[in-house]
Every structure is written in C-alpha cells, then in structure tokens.
Motif scaffolding. Structure first.
Motif, PDB file in Angstrom:
ATOM      1  N   THR A 138       0.875  -1.171   0.000  1.00 51.91           N
ATOM      2  CA  THR A 138       0.000   0.000   0.000  1.00 51.91           C
ATOM      3  C   THR A 138       0.909   1.217   0.000  1.00 51.91           C
ATOM      4  OG1 THR A 138      -0.092   0.073   2.426  1.00 51.91           O
ATOM      5  CG2 THR A 138      -1.810  -1.210   1.284  1.00 51.91           C
ATOM      6  N   GLY A 139       0.367   2.389  -0.271  1.00 48.97           N
ATOM      7  CA  GLY A 139       1.259   3.534  -0.295  1.00 48.97           C
ATOM      8  C   GLY A 139       0.598   4.855  -0.589  1.00 48.97           C
ATOM      9  N   THR A 140       1.444   5.882  -0.610  1.00 48.66           N
ATOM     10  CA  THR A 140       1.001   7.266  -0.800  1.00 48.66           C
ATOM     11  C   THR A 140       1.887   7.949  -1.830  1.00 48.66           C
ATOM     12  OG1 THR A 140       0.219   7.421   1.483  1.00 48.66           O
ATOM     13  CG2 THR A 140       0.661   9.493   0.342  1.00 48.66           C
ATOM     14  N   ILE A 141       1.252   8.712  -2.708  1.00 51.40           N
ATOM     15  CA  ILE A 141       1.977   9.542  -3.676  1.00 51.40           C
ATOM     16  C   ILE A 141       1.988  10.963  -3.128  1.00 51.40           C
ATOM     17  CG2 ILE A 141       2.007  10.442  -6.019  1.00 51.40           C
ATOM     18  CD1 ILE A 141       0.090   7.544  -6.149  1.00 51.40           C
ATOM     19  N   PHE A 142       3.181  11.447  -2.814  1.00 52.62           N
ATOM     20  CA  PHE A 142       3.352  12.748  -2.167  1.00 52.62           C
ATOM     21  C   PHE A 142       3.870  13.753  -3.187  1.00 52.62           C
ATOM     22  CE2 PHE A 142       6.173  15.564   0.474  1.00 52.62           C
ATOM     23  CZ  PHE A 142       5.156  16.197   1.188  1.00 52.62           C
ATOM     24  N   ASP A 143       3.082  14.802  -3.437  1.00 52.54           N
ATOM     25  CA  ASP A 143       3.502  15.818  -4.398  1.00 52.54           C
ATOM     26  C   ASP A 143       2.782  17.128  -4.068  1.00 52.54           C
ATOM     27  OD1 ASP A 143       4.908  15.151  -7.475  1.00 52.54           O
ATOM     28  OD2 ASP A 143       4.301  17.175  -6.950  1.00 52.54           O
ATOM     29  N   ILE A 144       3.057  18.141  -4.879  1.00 50.12           N
ATOM     30  CA  ILE A 144       2.481  19.461  -4.647  1.00 50.12           C
ATOM     31  C   ILE A 144       0.950  19.441  -4.782  1.00 50.12           C
ATOM     32  CG2 ILE A 144       4.554  20.720  -5.305  1.00 50.12           C
ATOM     33  CD1 ILE A 144       3.446  20.990  -8.096  1.00 50.12           C
ATOM     34  N   PRO A 145       0.259  20.370  -4.147  1.00 51.24           N
ATOM     35  CA  PRO A 145      -1.214  20.382  -4.198  1.00 51.24           C
ATOM     36  C   PRO A 145      -1.780  20.399  -5.615  1.00 51.24           C
ATOM     37  CG  PRO A 145      -0.432  21.890  -2.510  1.00 51.24           C
ATOM     38  CD  PRO A 145       0.786  21.417  -3.232  1.00 51.24           C
ATOM     39  N   GLY A 179       5.572   7.106   8.760  1.00 53.27           N
ATOM     40  CA  GLY A 179       4.864   5.839   8.849  1.00 53.27           C
ATOM     41  C   GLY A 179       5.058   4.894   7.684  1.00 53.27           C
ATOM     42  N   TYR A 180       6.138   5.039   6.937  1.00 49.91           N
ATOM     43  CA  TYR A 180       6.387   4.201   5.761  1.00 49.91           C
ATOM     44  C   TYR A 180       7.693   3.437   5.950  1.00 49.91           C
ATOM     45  CZ  TYR A 180       2.733   7.136   3.843  1.00 49.91           C
ATOM     46  OH  TYR A 180       1.545   7.782   3.647  1.00 49.91           O
ATOM     47  N   ASP A 181       7.729   2.215   5.458  1.00 47.29           N
ATOM     48  CA  ASP A 181       8.969   1.447   5.583  1.00 47.29           C
ATOM     49  C   ASP A 181       9.842   1.547   4.338  1.00 47.29           C
ATOM     50  OD1 ASP A 181       7.292  -0.072   4.026  1.00 47.29           O
ATOM     51  OD2 ASP A 181       7.441  -1.893   5.220  1.00 47.29           O
ATOM     52  N   CYS A 182       9.359   2.281   3.337  1.00 45.71           N
ATOM     53  CA  CYS A 182      10.173   2.527   2.136  1.00 45.71           C
ATOM     54  C   CYS A 182       9.765   3.858   1.521  1.00 45.71           C
ATOM     55  CB  CYS A 182       9.980   1.406   1.126  1.00 45.71           C
ATOM     56  SG  CYS A 182      10.962   1.617  -0.389  1.00 45.71           S
ATOM     57  N   ILE A 183      10.750   4.685   1.191  1.00 53.16           N
ATOM     58  CA  ILE A 183      10.507   5.949   0.497  1.00 53.16           C
ATOM     59  C   ILE A 183      11.194   5.883  -0.871  1.00 53.16           C
ATOM     60  CG2 ILE A 183      10.980   8.433   0.453  1.00 53.16           C
ATOM     61  CD1 ILE A 183      10.701   8.509   3.438  1.00 53.16           C
ATOM     62  N   LEU A 184      10.448   6.219  -1.904  1.00 51.36           N
ATOM     63  CA  LEU A 184      10.984   6.233  -3.272  1.00 51.36           C
ATOM     64  C   LEU A 184      11.173   7.663  -3.749  1.00 51.36           C
ATOM     65  CD1 LEU A 184       8.616   3.593  -4.963  1.00 51.36           C
ATOM     66  CD2 LEU A 184      10.889   3.185  -4.001  1.00 51.36           C
ATOM     67  N   ILE A 185      12.242   7.900  -4.495  1.00 47.92           N
ATOM     68  CA  ILE A 185      12.448   9.175  -5.195  1.00 47.92           C
ATOM     69  C   ILE A 185      12.959   8.841  -6.595  1.00 47.92           C
ATOM     70  CG2 ILE A 185      13.680  11.351  -5.305  1.00 47.92           C
ATOM     71  CD1 ILE A 185      13.929  11.415  -2.373  1.00 47.92           C
ATOM     72  N   LYS A 186      12.216   9.258  -7.618  1.00 49.43           N
ATOM     73  CA  LYS A 186      12.627   8.968  -8.997  1.00 49.43           C
ATOM     74  C   LYS A 186      12.380  10.203  -9.869  1.00 49.43           C
ATOM     75  CE  LYS A 186      12.041   5.583 -12.706  1.00 49.43           C
ATOM     76  NZ  LYS A 186      11.779   6.516 -13.825  1.00 49.43           N
ATOM     77  N   ASN A 187      13.390  10.558 -10.680  1.00 49.40           N
ATOM     78  CA  ASN A 187      13.286  11.721 -11.584  1.00 49.40           C
ATOM     79  C   ASN A 187      12.888  12.988 -10.843  1.00 49.40           C
ATOM     80  OD1 ASN A 187      13.978  10.218 -13.830  1.00 49.40           O
ATOM     81  ND2 ASN A 187      11.868   9.765 -14.386  1.00 49.40           N
ATOM     82  N   ASN A 212      17.701  14.775   3.415  1.00 52.12           N
ATOM     83  CA  ASN A 212      17.697  14.852   4.878  1.00 52.12           C
ATOM     84  C   ASN A 212      16.276  14.825   5.435  1.00 52.12           C
ATOM     85  OD1 ASN A 212      20.461  14.880   5.501  1.00 52.12           O
ATOM     86  ND2 ASN A 212      20.632  17.064   5.060  1.00 52.12           N
ATOM     87  N   ASN A 213      15.355  15.500   4.740  1.00 57.99           N
ATOM     88  CA  ASN A 213      13.952  15.490   5.179  1.00 57.99           C
ATOM     89  C   ASN A 213      13.367  14.082   5.084  1.00 57.99           C
ATOM     90  OD1 ASN A 213      13.919  18.201   5.781  1.00 57.99           O
ATOM     91  ND2 ASN A 213      12.971  18.825   3.849  1.00 57.99           N
ATOM     92  N   CYS A 214      13.768  13.352   4.053  1.00 63.52           N
ATOM     93  CA  CYS A 214      13.323  11.957   3.938  1.00 63.52           C
ATOM     94  C   CYS A 214      13.910  11.111   5.061  1.00 63.52           C
ATOM     95  CB  CYS A 214      13.749  11.376   2.585  1.00 63.52           C
ATOM     96  SG  CYS A 214      12.870  12.054   1.152  1.00 63.52           S
ATOM     97  N   ARG A 215      15.202  11.315   5.337  1.00 68.11           N
ATOM     98  CA  ARG A 215      15.877  10.528   6.374  1.00 68.11           C
ATOM     99  C   ARG A 215      15.241  10.747   7.738  1.00 68.11           C
ATOM    100  NH1 ARG A 215      16.954   7.528   9.303  1.00 68.11           N
ATOM    101  NH2 ARG A 215      18.914   6.627  10.043  1.00 68.11           N
ATOM    102  N   LYS A 216      14.769  11.946   8.010  1.00 73.49           N
ATOM    103  CA  LYS A 216      14.182  12.259   9.320  1.00 73.49           C
ATOM    104  C   LYS A 216      12.945  11.427   9.631  1.00 73.49           C
ATOM    105  CE  LYS A 216      15.677  17.114   9.335  1.00 73.49           C
ATOM    106  NZ  LYS A 216      15.206  18.526   9.174  1.00 73.49           N
ATOM    107  N   VAL A 217      12.209  11.040   8.596  1.00 76.03           N
ATOM    108  CA  VAL A 217      10.940  10.323   8.837  1.00 76.03           C
ATOM    109  C   VAL A 217      11.074   8.812   8.655  1.00 76.03           C
ATOM    110  CG1 VAL A 217       9.571  12.333   8.203  1.00 76.03           C
ATOM    111  CG2 VAL A 217      10.146  10.660   6.444  1.00 76.03           C
ATOM    112  N   LEU A 218      12.293   8.331   8.395  1.00 76.11           N
ATOM    113  CA  LEU A 218      12.509   6.892   8.238  1.00 76.11           C
ATOM    114  C   LEU A 218      12.733   6.249   9.611  1.00 76.11           C
ATOM    115  CD1 LEU A 218      14.888   6.658   5.140  1.00 76.11           C
ATOM    116  CD2 LEU A 218      12.532   5.885   5.259  1.00 76.11           C
ATOM    117  N   ASP A 219      11.923   5.245   9.922  1.00 78.07           N
ATOM    118  CA  ASP A 219      12.124   4.490  11.160  1.00 78.07           C
ATOM    119  C   ASP A 219      13.261   3.477  10.968  1.00 78.07           C
ATOM    120  OD1 ASP A 219      10.017   5.801  12.421  1.00 78.07           O
ATOM    121  OD2 ASP A 219       8.539   4.393  11.596  1.00 78.07           O
TER     122      ASP A 219
END
Length: 254
Positions: free
Chosen positions: A178-185, A218-226, A241-248
């Motif tokens: 399951t997952g979430t797509i995070f982007d601008i409004p 709350g995610y166990d994997c964060i993706l960044i592509k392009n 760094n912002n991604c690293r802060k929320v990684l458990d």
C-alpha cells in the motif's frame, strides 16, 4: 547552431499533431486545412524538419509522410518527453544560462525570481507538459526496467511522485503493498484520478505538501525517482535529509 530553430519547429509539429496525421501519406493542402495553418509556412517548416530527418516528402506524388524519426514520436511517452525538453518556456529559461554561470542563482531564478517548479506551477500549459513528461519518463523506462525491489515492504511513500505513474505501476507488480503519492497540491486531482482509473483506491492515496517541508511518516520505504535532477546539490541534500528524518529503523530510501 540551428538548435533553437529546430526546437521551435519540432515543438510546433507536436502541437499540431503532425506525426499522428502522417501515419499515411497526405498532401500539404490536406495538412494545412486540418491544422488550420498557412499552407506556404507549413510547407517550409516541413521541408526544414525533413532536412533534420523528421518527416519525408514524396516529390513525385507531392505527399508527406512520417520518417523513422517522426514515427518514433507516435509513442506517447517519448513524445511527451520531447515536447517538454523543447517547450518555449524551457528555451526561454535557457537563454539566461550564460548569466547563471556567473551567479549562485539558477537561470530560472534570474529570469523569474523563483525556483523552476514554482514557476511551472504558475503557468498552466507548461505545467501540464511537465506533468505528462514526468509520467512519460516512468512509462518509457517500462516496468521491467524499474530497478526497485519491494517484496519486503508494506507501506511505500513516493516523494515527488508526479501523477502517480511509478507507484501505480509498482502496485500492480507487488499486490501486497500500500502507499502514498506525495507531491504538490496542484498534482492531487490528477493523482486521485489515476488511482481511481487503476482501481487502486483501497491501496493507494495522495498527500499534498513540499519535500522542502514536512514529509509524511509511517512508511517502511521511500521512493524518489526523476526528482533530484531538478535541484542543485544544496536543495538535494535538504530533500534527502527530510526523507531521512521520517525513516524508522529498518526503513529504506530508494
């Protein structure tokens, strides 16, 4: 040396959908009427593009058709990428490139006083072209070329996910995630539409925000592509760094 002229002519041919019109031979008269353009100008443009390998003219039958290069532009993903790379907005920004070499600011910041993506958001058509190109790059890679192994993950966050193409494709490949797509409004309506089209409402959702601000937890994997390719080193470090802060513990950034 003819780069700017070629970019303008090729962009215009994509706007006029000439590759789609020339899947079979057509006369210049037909093309002029169909595209609502001045016949003589369209003909000169086609001859100029032919010199670079785009389109082909049969002088005996006085008809135009696609060449190998223009046939390639029938691929929607490749066409969207090409259109983005040569759109007038981007060419206008690149005219300031030499000045940007002398300053810390980017060519876009010097010209418009804001970051590139911020400027795109203020202009509807360039932003739509940008969104389609981002999806095009993911589609062009193909599922078998997405070098992401997600068998050991359950909750995935796609940071800067554009229209959601990447995570939607991966959700089809890995039916347990399951997952979430995070982007601008500005991207949320398109993301939600694509999730619904793929029947993934129960597994995927969208979240609005900026990766320069607070990223969802709350995610166990964060993706960044392009995504990082659009930013300088300083901005990339802030995003990472912002991604690293929320990684458990045990979670990964890919």
């Amino acid at each position: 040396l003819a780069g700017p002229q070629l970019a303008a002519m090729l962009y215009s041919s994509l706007e006029l959908k000439l590759p789609q019109l020339l899947t079979s031979p057509k006369s210049i008269e037909f093309l002029s009427v169909k595209t609502q353009t001045v016949l003589e100008k369209l003909e000169r443009t086609l001859h100029a593009l032919e010199a670079f390998g785009f389109f082909s003219y049969d002088s005996e039958n006085r008809q135009w058709s696609n060449s190998q290069l223009s046939t390639a532009l029938l691929d929607e993903s490749l066409s969207s990428i090409a259109k983005y790379c040569i759109m007038p907005y981007k060419c206008e920004v690149l005219c300031n490139f030499s000045e940007s070499l002398r300053q810390e600011k980017s060519a876009h910041e010097l010209l418009f006083g804001c970051r590139y993506v911020e400027g795109l958001k203020r202009r509807q058509k360039p932003f739509e072209i940008y969104q389609k190109a981002m999806a095009g790059w993911t589609n062009y890679d193909g599922k078998d070329r997405i070098d992401v192994e997600l068998r050991d993950f359950w909750r995935v966050l796609d940071v800067g996910g554009g229209d959601g193409t990447l995570l939607i494709d991966l959700a089809h490949v890995y039916p347990t995630i399951t997952g979430t797509i995070f982007d601008i409004p500005e991207s949320q309506a398109l993301i939600d539409e694509n999730i619904e089209k793929n029947g993934l409402q129960g597994r995927l959702n969208s979240a609005a925000g900026s990766f320069f601000g607070i990223i969802p937890k709350g995610y166990d994997c964060i993706l960044i592509k392009n995504t990082l390719i659009d930013w300088n080193d300083r901005d990339c470090l802030k995003i990472l760094n912002n991604c690293r802060k929320v990684l458990d513990t045990g979670a990964q950034l890919r």
